[in-house]
Write a protein that holds these residues in place. Sequence first.
Motif, short mmCIF file in Angstrom:
data_model
loop_
_atom_site.label_atom_id
_atom_site.label_comp_id
_atom_site.label_asym_id
_atom_site.label_seq_id
_atom_site.Cartn_x
_atom_site.Cartn_y
_atom_site.Cartn_z
N ALA A 278 -5.54 8.30 -8.61
CA ALA A 278 -4.72 7.64 -9.63
C ALA A 278 -4.63 6.14 -9.34
CB ALA A 278 -3.33 8.25 -9.66
N PHE A 279 -4.48 5.76 -8.08
CA PHE A 279 -4.45 4.35 -7.72
C PHE A 279 -5.80 3.68 -8.01
CE2 PHE A 279 -0.68 5.48 -5.22
CZ PHE A 279 0.12 4.36 -5.42
N LEU B 154 -4.34 -11.60 -11.16
CA LEU B 154 -3.65 -11.88 -9.91
C LEU B 154 -2.21 -11.37 -9.94
CD1 LEU B 154 -4.95 -15.48 -9.13
CD2 LEU B 154 -5.69 -13.32 -8.14
N THR B 155 -1.55 -11.55 -11.07
CA THR B 155 -0.17 -11.08 -11.18
C THR B 155 -0.10 -9.56 -11.08
OG1 THR B 155 0.44 -12.95 -12.58
CG2 THR B 155 1.86 -11.02 -12.66
N LEU B 156 -0.96 -8.87 -11.82
CA LEU B 156 -0.92 -7.42 -11.83
C LEU B 156 -1.40 -6.85 -10.50
CD1 LEU B 156 -2.07 -6.70 -15.47
CD2 LEU B 156 0.20 -6.43 -14.51
N SER B 157 -2.29 -7.56 -9.81
CA SER B 157 -2.68 -7.12 -8.47
C SER B 157 -1.49 -7.15 -7.53
CB SER B 157 -3.80 -8.03 -7.93
OG SER B 157 -4.96 -7.90 -8.71
N THR B 158 -0.66 -8.18 -7.67
CA THR B 158 0.54 -8.26 -6.86
C THR B 158 1.52 -7.16 -7.24
OG1 THR B 158 0.26 -10.66 -6.77
CG2 THR B 158 2.39 -9.79 -6.08
N LEU B 159 1.65 -6.92 -8.53
CA LEU B 159 2.55 -5.86 -8.98
C LEU B 159 2.05 -4.49 -8.52
CD1 LEU B 159 3.35 -7.05 -12.62
CD2 LEU B 159 4.48 -7.60 -10.47
N PHE B 160 0.75 -4.37 -8.36
CA PHE B 160 0.15 -3.16 -7.83
C PHE B 160 0.74 -2.86 -6.45
CE2 PHE B 160 -3.09 -0.50 -5.95
CZ PHE B 160 -3.64 0.20 -7.01
N LEU B 161 0.92 -3.93 -5.66
CA LEU B 161 1.52 -3.78 -4.34
C LEU B 161 3.02 -3.52 -4.44
CD1 LEU B 161 -0.23 -6.74 -2.48
CD2 LEU B 161 -0.90 -4.35 -2.45
N LEU B 162 3.68 -4.23 -5.35
CA LEU B 162 5.12 -4.09 -5.47
C LEU B 162 5.54 -2.70 -5.94
CD1 LEU B 162 6.12 -7.51 -7.12
CD2 LEU B 162 5.97 -6.93 -4.71
N GLY B 163 4.75 -2.11 -6.85
CA GLY B 163 5.12 -0.81 -7.40
C GLY B 163 4.72 0.36 -6.55
N GLY B 164 4.02 0.11 -5.45
CA GLY B 164 3.53 1.19 -4.59
C GLY B 164 4.59 2.17 -4.14
N ILE C 240 -8.54 5.60 -2.47
CA ILE C 240 -8.43 7.04 -2.63
C ILE C 240 -7.97 7.72 -1.35
CG2 ILE C 240 -10.80 7.71 -1.99
CD1 ILE C 240 -10.75 9.57 -4.47
N VAL C 241 -8.23 7.09 -0.21
CA VAL C 241 -7.75 7.59 1.09
C VAL C 241 -6.59 6.75 1.60
CG1 VAL C 241 -8.34 7.98 3.50
CG2 VAL C 241 -9.99 8.56 1.71
N ILE C 242 -6.68 5.44 1.43
CA ILE C 242 -5.68 4.54 2.00
C ILE C 242 -4.30 4.80 1.41
CG2 ILE C 242 -4.95 2.13 2.08
CD1 ILE C 242 -7.91 1.38 2.36
N MET C 243 -4.19 4.93 0.11
CA MET C 243 -2.88 5.09 -0.51
C MET C 243 -2.19 6.40 -0.12
SD MET C 243 -2.66 2.18 -1.71
CE MET C 243 -1.01 2.33 -2.38
N PRO C 244 -2.91 7.54 -0.10
CA PRO C 244 -2.26 8.76 0.39
C PRO C 244 -1.79 8.64 1.84
CG PRO C 244 -4.20 9.33 -0.86
CD PRO C 244 -4.22 7.84 -0.70
N VAL C 245 -2.61 8.02 2.69
CA VAL C 245 -2.23 7.86 4.10
C VAL C 245 -0.97 7.00 4.20
CG1 VAL C 245 -2.89 6.80 6.29
CG2 VAL C 245 -4.54 8.21 5.05
N LEU C 246 -0.92 5.90 3.46
CA LEU C 246 0.25 5.03 3.50
C LEU C 246 1.49 5.74 2.96
CD1 LEU C 246 -1.21 1.58 2.35
CD2 LEU C 246 -0.43 2.23 4.64
N GLY C 247 1.33 6.47 1.87
CA GLY C 247 2.46 7.17 1.28
C GLY C 247 3.02 8.24 2.19
N LEU C 248 2.16 9.06 2.76
CA LEU C 248 2.60 10.13 3.65
C LEU C 248 3.21 9.56 4.93
CD1 LEU C 248 -0.49 12.49 3.19
CD2 LEU C 248 1.81 12.84 2.23
N ALA C 249 2.59 8.51 5.45
CA ALA C 249 3.11 7.88 6.67
C ALA C 249 4.46 7.23 6.40
CB ALA C 249 2.12 6.84 7.18
N SER C 250 4.66 6.68 5.20
CA SER C 250 5.93 6.05 4.86
C SER C 250 7.07 7.06 4.87
CB SER C 250 5.84 5.38 3.48
OG SER C 250 4.93 4.30 3.51
N TRP C 251 6.77 8.29 4.41
CA TRP C 251 7.79 9.32 4.42
C TRP C 251 8.22 9.65 5.85
CZ3 TRP C 251 11.26 11.70 1.54
CH2 TRP C 251 11.83 12.88 2.03
#
Length: 231
Positions: free
Chosen positions: A17-18, A37-47, A209-220
């Motif tokens: 999805a990311f 550039l703005t939406l790329s930053t928002l991509f990070l903010l909305g993570g 596809i791998v980085i975002m799941p790893v970051l999300g699970l690790a954040s929990w």
Amino acid sequence: MTDLRKAPADAMFYGAAFVLMGYLLISYFDSAPQFVLTLSTLFLLGGPFLAIGLYDLARQHEGVHPPQRVSLWHSMTAWKANLPGFTLFAALLAVLVFGWFRMSLLLFALFFDTAVLPSLDSLLVNALLPENMTFLLAYFGVGFLFAAAVFSLSVVAIPMMLDKDVDTVTAMINSVQAVYKNLLTMTVWAVMIVALTAVGFATYFIGLIVIMPVLGLASWHAYRAMISYES
């Protein structure tokens, strides 16, 4: 990584999805670098908000021995567990996002001839030229302030609202306090998130596809460890 091995397909669903979001971002705004550039930053903010489903996948694995099959649908509707809290947070996030969006356009208007905006390719290629350094310092300086605010307000608040029956304001206060009490650790974590996401961007979003799941699970799990430690 343990959670990723337990439910790789479900976690990769969110990663995909990311990736899709990234492709849509580039394809739709290819001719407008100020929006890219703005939406790329928002991509990070909305993570953190978009990672609610990943947090729920990690939560479903907790205390289950042997591990059972998690429910992807449950993770996709996890926000219903605290609908008022997540709704208000989404509204507040939208206000911050809109503020950053307007500030971004203002910076472009100040530094470039808005009638002839540079292409995205030329802007990236010439980003380090002396005539663009002032713009970059201003743009990323203001972006850093917005990102730091969103990170501080959300890094603990989002998983806490999923985990506990707390309101948005209480969760955000706890989040800011947690960041303040663990400033060095949270700074390192924020830098890691930005760096890994940048790697994902550099791979034309495929790495997400791998980085975002790893970051999300690790954040929990980072949230769980932090709350347990502070208790």
